[in-house]
Design an enzyme around this catalytic site. Structure first.
Site, PDB file in Angstrom:
ATOM      1  N   GLY A 147     -24.079   4.389  -0.977  1.00  0.00           N
ATOM      2  CA  GLY A 147     -25.015   5.216  -1.732  1.00  0.00           C
ATOM      3  C   GLY A 147     -24.551   6.638  -1.921  1.00  0.00           C
ATOM      4  O   GLY A 147     -25.279   7.475  -2.460  1.00  0.00           O
ATOM      5  N   PHE A 204     -19.312   1.789  -2.568  1.00  0.00           N
ATOM      6  CA  PHE A 204     -20.498   1.755  -3.432  1.00  0.00           C
ATOM      7  C   PHE A 204     -21.764   1.528  -2.609  1.00  0.00           C
ATOM      8  O   PHE A 204     -22.808   2.144  -2.871  1.00  0.00           O
ATOM      9  CB  PHE A 204     -20.350   0.654  -4.491  1.00  0.00           C
ATOM     10  CG  PHE A 204     -21.260   0.816  -5.677  1.00  0.00           C
ATOM     11  CD1 PHE A 204     -20.774   1.280  -6.883  1.00  0.00           C
ATOM     12  CD2 PHE A 204     -22.617   0.515  -5.592  1.00  0.00           C
ATOM     13  CE1 PHE A 204     -21.623   1.443  -7.981  1.00  0.00           C
ATOM     14  CE2 PHE A 204     -23.466   0.665  -6.671  1.00  0.00           C
ATOM     15  CZ  PHE A 204     -22.965   1.144  -7.873  1.00  0.00           C
ATOM     16  N   TYR A 213       0.844  -1.191   0.000  1.00  0.00           N
ATOM     17  CA  TYR A 213       0.000   0.000   0.000  1.00  0.00           C
ATOM     18  C   TYR A 213       0.882   1.244   0.000  1.00  0.00           C
ATOM     19  O   TYR A 213       1.578   1.541   0.981  1.00  0.00           O
ATOM     20  CB  TYR A 213      -0.917   0.031   1.219  1.00  0.00           C
ATOM     21  CG  TYR A 213      -1.871  -1.134   1.340  1.00  0.00           C
ATOM     22  CD1 TYR A 213      -2.200  -1.929   0.245  1.00  0.00           C
ATOM     23  CD2 TYR A 213      -2.451  -1.446   2.559  1.00  0.00           C
ATOM     24  CE1 TYR A 213      -3.075  -2.992   0.365  1.00  0.00           C
ATOM     25  CE2 TYR A 213      -3.331  -2.516   2.695  1.00  0.00           C
ATOM     26  CZ  TYR A 213      -3.633  -3.287   1.600  1.00  0.00           C
ATOM     27  OH  TYR A 213      -4.501  -4.348   1.730  1.00  0.00           O
ATOM     28  N   SER A 252     -13.159  -4.533   2.400  1.00  0.00           N
ATOM     29  CA  SER A 252     -14.168  -3.903   1.526  1.00  0.00           C
ATOM     30  C   SER A 252     -15.583  -4.279   1.945  1.00  0.00           C
ATOM     31  O   SER A 252     -16.418  -4.647   1.102  1.00  0.00           O
ATOM     32  CB  SER A 252     -13.932  -4.278   0.059  1.00  0.00           C
ATOM     33  OG  SER A 252     -12.702  -3.776  -0.399  1.00  0.00           O
ATOM     34  N   PRO A 253     -15.922  -4.176   3.233  1.00  0.00           N
ATOM     35  CA  PRO A 253     -17.264  -4.559   3.687  1.00  0.00           C
ATOM     36  C   PRO A 253     -18.343  -3.587   3.219  1.00  0.00           C
ATOM     37  O   PRO A 253     -19.533  -3.908   3.311  1.00  0.00           O
ATOM     38  CB  PRO A 253     -17.132  -4.554   5.207  1.00  0.00           C
ATOM     39  CG  PRO A 253     -16.079  -3.535   5.486  1.00  0.00           C
ATOM     40  CD  PRO A 253     -15.090  -3.707   4.365  1.00  0.00           C
ATOM     41  N   LEU A 254     -17.930  -2.432   2.695  1.00  0.00           N
ATOM     42  CA  LEU A 254     -18.879  -1.458   2.158  1.00  0.00           C
ATOM     43  C   LEU A 254     -18.784  -1.387   0.629  1.00  0.00           C
ATOM     44  O   LEU A 254     -19.180  -0.397   0.022  1.00  0.00           O
ATOM     45  CB  LEU A 254     -18.633  -0.074   2.769  1.00  0.00           C
ATOM     46  CG  LEU A 254     -18.809  -0.011   4.297  1.00  0.00           C
ATOM     47  CD1 LEU A 254     -18.471   1.379   4.812  1.00  0.00           C
ATOM     48  CD2 LEU A 254     -20.237  -0.399   4.685  1.00  0.00           C
ATOM     49  N   ARG A 305     -16.251  -1.020  -1.350  1.00  0.00           N
ATOM     50  CA  ARG A 305     -15.402   0.104  -1.784  1.00  0.00           C
ATOM     51  C   ARG A 305     -16.218   1.393  -1.891  1.00  0.00           C
ATOM     52  O   ARG A 305     -16.071   2.164  -2.820  1.00  0.00           O
ATOM     53  CB  ARG A 305     -14.701  -0.237  -3.080  1.00  0.00           C
ATOM     54  CG  ARG A 305     -13.815  -1.484  -2.960  1.00  0.00           C
ATOM     55  CD  ARG A 305     -13.101  -1.831  -4.248  1.00  0.00           C
ATOM     56  NE  ARG A 305     -12.206  -2.952  -4.021  1.00  0.00           N
ATOM     57  CZ  ARG A 305     -12.554  -4.237  -4.096  1.00  0.00           C
ATOM     58  NH1 ARG A 305     -13.790  -4.555  -4.422  1.00  0.00           N
ATOM     59  NH2 ARG A 305     -11.690  -5.201  -3.852  1.00  0.00           N
ATOM     60  N   HIS A 362      -0.356 -12.079   1.638  1.00  0.00           N
ATOM     61  CA  HIS A 362      -1.342 -11.234   0.961  1.00  0.00           C
ATOM     62  C   HIS A 362      -1.943 -11.929  -0.261  1.00  0.00           C
ATOM     63  O   HIS A 362      -3.154 -11.871  -0.484  1.00  0.00           O
ATOM     64  CB  HIS A 362      -0.663  -9.930   0.544  1.00  0.00           C
ATOM     65  CG  HIS A 362      -1.589  -8.789   0.337  1.00  0.00           C
ATOM     66  ND1 HIS A 362      -1.148  -7.486   0.176  1.00  0.00           N
ATOM     67  CD2 HIS A 362      -2.936  -8.715   0.266  1.00  0.00           C
ATOM     68  CE1 HIS A 362      -2.184  -6.685   0.033  1.00  0.00           C
ATOM     69  NE2 HIS A 362      -3.275  -7.409   0.067  1.00  0.00           N
TER      70      HIS A 362
END
Length: 335
Positions: free
Chosen positions: A218, A215, A58, A209-211, A213, A130
């Site tokens: 909303g 998206f 990263y 990425s539980p959301l 990324r 990873h």
């Protein structure tokens, strides 16, 4: 309200049920703001967050260095309150998303030393492979990682984006404290095999990425993504797939508003209610979003609400692959 902590294997302390993904503070989601990122890290610690997730790839080390700066500024007392997770295995050139995978034991040892220096710590709490190089037996990979545990450089080990067979073989060599893979309302594939296997083995499932990324929140305008934003090249954020997925998010938003929650809070609360051994690590660079996300730990969803959510985001409902072609290198997961 007392919020129960969740286990990360047996050699690490149980942690607050939501961790913090630090990747976006240094790369992939547009320009960085180290001052705001450091303030966000401080606020996370103040609110009880314990698990902080980074990787050597990263920002090509910059993200580890940022987290190391935060640790150093707080001294031993701050370090004692943190579970620091980092990863090895992805080798990239500056300015390029394409990568190769290195799982050789010599590389693992060298990567660990470099991460220790950037983080400024004597021991990495949770060290992940990873991505997998299928040419290197997982037994050799885990054997090298176990050597780092024996040397006192690593406290516990984990794997990322591997299949059930790999996890079982790895766990036979050394306990795997955590498996990190993408898991959210629009990525439910782990429910088939990996989540039951993790429960069987006593391995935590760390959901990145539980959301989706951002998206699923909303609040993301996919038309405004800059060229440096990884999502601009992600199939789920493009064309017909993006339009179809946006319709699902609108339905999720209607449920969230009706229950007095934001989309993000509902998506995270669903994850926490769905699986007791899951620790989501939503990434954010801003304190306001951090506070919004962490409030999900206090949300209790009933069976009826869970059913309504899953009626919208049934397995396979999301359109488009979750990575562009270059992103699948070293992954054993599915699209």
């Amino acid at each position: 309200m007392t919020i129960p902590h969740r286990a990360l294997g047996t050699s690490l302390p149980a942690v607050f049920p939501i961790g913090l993904g630090c990747m976006g503070m240094s790369e992939f989601y547009g320009p960085s703001d180290d001052a705001e990122s450091l303030a966000t890290l401080a606020r996370a610690l103040e609110l009880g967050v314990m698990l902080y997730d980074t990787a050597d790839t990263y920002g090509l080390g910059a993200n580890e260095a940022l987290l190391g700066r935060f640790i150093a500024e707080g001294g031993a007392g701050r370090r004692a309150r943190m579970v620091v997770a980092t990863k090895f295995g992805i080798v990239r050139e500056a300015g390029k998303y394409e990568r190769r995978i290195d799982n050789s034991p010599a590389y693992i040892r060298a990567a660990c030393e470099a991460s220790l220096q950037r983080l400024g710590v004597e021991q990495i709490d949770l060290y992940y492979c990873h991505r997998r190089d299928p040419a290197v037996p997982i037994e050799d990979v885990v054997g090298a990682m176990a050597g780092l545990v024996q040397a006192g450089k690593v406290r516990a080990i984990g794997l990322s984006e591997v299949g059930a067979d790999t996890l079982r073989r790895a766990h036979a060599v050394h306990p795997i404290a955590a498996l990190q893979s993408e898991y959210s309302l629009w990525t439910r594939e782990p429910e088939a095999e990996l989540l039951p296997l993790c429960a069987e083995l006593g391995t935590a499932f760390v959901a990145y990425s539980p959301l989706g990324r951002a998206f699923l929140t909303g609040k993301l305008d996919t038309n405004s993504l800059g060229a440096q934003d990884f999502r601009a090249h992600n199939p789920r954020f493009q064309g017909d797939a993006a339009e179809a997925n946006a319709q699902l998010v609108e339905q999720l938003g209607a449920l969230a508003r009706g229950w007095g929650l934001t989309n993000a809070q509902l998506a995270l609360a669903w994850l926490l209610a769905k699986q007791p051994h899951v620790v989501p690590i939503p990434g954010t660079r801003r304190r306001a979003r951090l506070e919004e996300n962490l409030a999900a730990a206090q949300v209790a969803l009933n069976a009826g609400q869970m059913a309504q959510i899953e009626a919208v985001f049934a397995p396979g409902a999301a359109q488009g692959a979750r990575y562009p072609q270059a992103g699948w290198v070293g992954m054993e997961g599915s699209a």
